[in-house]
Design a protein around this motif. Structure first.
Motif, short mmCIF file in Angstrom:
data_model
loop_
_atom_site.label_atom_id
_atom_site.label_comp_id
_atom_site.label_asym_id
_atom_site.label_seq_id
_atom_site.Cartn_x
_atom_site.Cartn_y
_atom_site.Cartn_z
N SER A 79 -78.90 2.95 -2.11
CA SER A 79 -79.99 3.04 -1.15
C SER A 79 -79.49 3.70 0.13
N PRO A 80 -80.40 4.15 1.00
CA PRO A 80 -79.95 4.70 2.29
C PRO A 80 -79.07 3.73 3.08
N SER A 81 -79.42 2.44 3.08
CA SER A 81 -78.62 1.46 3.81
C SER A 81 -77.22 1.36 3.24
N ARG A 82 -77.13 1.24 1.91
CA ARG A 82 -75.82 1.11 1.29
C ARG A 82 -75.02 2.41 1.43
N THR A 83 -75.68 3.54 1.33
CA THR A 83 -74.99 4.82 1.51
C THR A 83 -74.40 4.90 2.91
N TRP A 84 -75.15 4.47 3.91
CA TRP A 84 -74.69 4.51 5.30
C TRP A 84 -73.45 3.65 5.50
N ILE A 85 -73.47 2.44 5.00
CA ILE A 85 -72.31 1.56 5.21
C ILE A 85 -71.13 2.01 4.36
N ASP A 86 -71.37 2.59 3.20
CA ASP A 86 -70.28 3.16 2.42
C ASP A 86 -69.61 4.29 3.19
N LEU A 87 -70.42 5.17 3.77
CA LEU A 87 -69.86 6.29 4.53
C LEU A 87 -69.12 5.80 5.77
N ALA A 88 -69.54 4.68 6.33
CA ALA A 88 -68.87 4.15 7.52
C ALA A 88 -67.39 3.88 7.25
N GLY A 89 -67.06 3.57 6.03
CA GLY A 89 -65.67 3.32 5.69
C GLY A 89 -64.92 4.55 5.25
N ALA A 90 -65.58 5.71 5.27
CA ALA A 90 -64.95 6.90 4.70
C ALA A 90 -64.97 8.14 5.59
N VAL A 91 -65.76 8.13 6.67
CA VAL A 91 -65.87 9.33 7.50
C VAL A 91 -65.62 8.96 8.97
N PRO A 92 -65.30 9.94 9.82
CA PRO A 92 -65.09 9.67 11.25
C PRO A 92 -66.38 9.20 11.93
N PRO A 93 -66.25 8.52 13.07
CA PRO A 93 -67.45 8.05 13.78
C PRO A 93 -68.44 9.16 14.11
N ALA A 94 -67.94 10.33 14.49
CA ALA A 94 -68.86 11.43 14.83
C ALA A 94 -69.70 11.84 13.64
N ALA A 95 -69.08 11.85 12.46
CA ALA A 95 -69.83 12.20 11.24
C ALA A 95 -70.84 11.11 10.91
N LEU A 96 -70.45 9.85 11.12
CA LEU A 96 -71.38 8.75 10.86
C LEU A 96 -72.56 8.80 11.81
N LEU A 97 -72.33 9.19 13.06
CA LEU A 97 -73.44 9.34 14.00
C LEU A 97 -74.40 10.42 13.52
N ALA A 98 -73.86 11.51 12.98
CA ALA A 98 -74.72 12.58 12.46
C ALA A 98 -75.59 12.06 11.32
N VAL A 99 -75.02 11.27 10.43
CA VAL A 99 -75.79 10.69 9.33
C VAL A 99 -76.84 9.72 9.88
N THR A 100 -76.46 8.93 10.87
CA THR A 100 -77.39 7.98 11.49
C THR A 100 -78.58 8.71 12.10
N ASP A 101 -78.31 9.78 12.82
CA ASP A 101 -79.39 10.57 13.42
C ASP A 101 -80.35 11.10 12.35
N GLN A 102 -79.77 11.59 11.26
CA GLN A 102 -80.61 12.16 10.20
C GLN A 102 -81.45 11.08 9.52
N LEU A 103 -80.88 9.91 9.31
CA LEU A 103 -81.66 8.82 8.72
C LEU A 103 -82.84 8.45 9.61
N LEU A 104 -82.58 8.37 10.91
CA LEU A 104 -83.67 8.05 11.84
C LEU A 104 -84.75 9.14 11.80
N ALA A 105 -84.32 10.40 11.71
CA ALA A 105 -85.29 11.50 11.64
C ALA A 105 -86.12 11.43 10.36
N GLN A 106 -85.56 10.85 9.31
CA GLN A 106 -86.28 10.69 8.05
C GLN A 106 -87.20 9.47 8.05
#
Length: 244
Positions: A79-106
């Motif tokens: 799910s989007p939620s699980r994908t987000w937390i999975d990525l939190a453990g795998a990408v830098p904070p700046a990349a996670l912010l980019a994903v967060t912004d895109q989720l909010l835009a969706q």
């Protein structure tokens, strides 16, 4: 093609396998910046499954409950939620912010991030997710703009207003700019590849002239700046905001 790569990997995947991490992000139309161009398929399998990573796949062992999965074109995906937390453990904070912004835009609900962090307290990446979640903004214009914004916030500089409408002394619209600090009459524009086109370039120059004449400090940066000289960006921005 992504679907062909996924189908090839799923042929030998154990029961209960779920597409996850960067593959799930791609299926959810989420761009993850600052990561290598790795075409391997990410797959989360049940703990104990006798399957390993190889040239075409990255295997993650974890339990993914049914409520944390969705179907996209018949594919089982986190799910989007699980994908987000999975990525939190795998990408830098700046990349996670980019994903967060895109989720909010969706249309992802902003208050759900806190619930996800609480649910996964102690998990790898939870602290990073907590640091990022309150800084998301659906108005971000691109993933690289999000990366730039993270650098600004991480440096302790004031949070910018995104897509700020600038008007002249008569109230006439001049531009909607990427980032602005209205009280300092300072703004930042991020120039992606489209700005190299002649028509766009000419319009940019005309718009910039109008902004400068209206009394705004205009700073323009490219992805080369964001990726290669963040310290220089921050020095210029600090000077624009503080005069020092």
């Amino acid at each position: 093609m992504l679907r062909q790569r996924i189908d090839a990997v799923l042929l030998g995947a154990p029961a209960g396998s779920v597409l996850s991490h960067r593959t799930a992000a791609e299926l959810w139309d989420l761009e993850v910046p600052l990561v290598d161009d790795d075409r391997r398929v990410h797959l989360t399998v049940p703990p104990g499954a006798r399957v390993r990573s190889r040239a075409d796949r990255v295997v993650h062992a974890s339990v993914v409950p049914a409520p944390e999965t969705r179907r996209i074109d018949g594919l089982l995906v986190t799910s989007p939620s699980r994908t987000w937390i999975d990525l939190a453990g795998a990408v830098p904070p700046a990349a996670l912010l980019a994903v967060t912004d895109q989720l909010l835009a969706q249309g992802y609900p902003a208050d759900q991030f806190a619930h996800v962090v609480r649910r996964y307290r102690g998990r790898r990446g939870a602290a990073r997710a907590r640091a990022v979640m309150g800084r998301g903004d659906r108005r971000a214009g691109s993933p690289m703009e999000s990366v730039l914004r993270w650098a600004i916030l991480d440096a302790g500089l004031p949070c910018p207003v995104l897509q700020h409408e600038v008007r002249d002394e008569r109230g006439r619209f001049l531009a909607a700019v990427d980032m602005a600090w209205p009280e300092r009459r300072a703004l930042v524009e991020f120039d992606g590849d489209v700005h190299r086109e002649r028509r766009v370039f000419v319009n940019d120059l005309r718009r910039q002239n109008g902004l400068v004449l209206a009394g705004w400090q205009v700073l323009r940066f490219s992805s080369a700046d964001v990726l290669g000289r963040q310290a220089g960006i921050l020095r210029l921005l600090t000077r624009a905001l503080t005069g020092n």
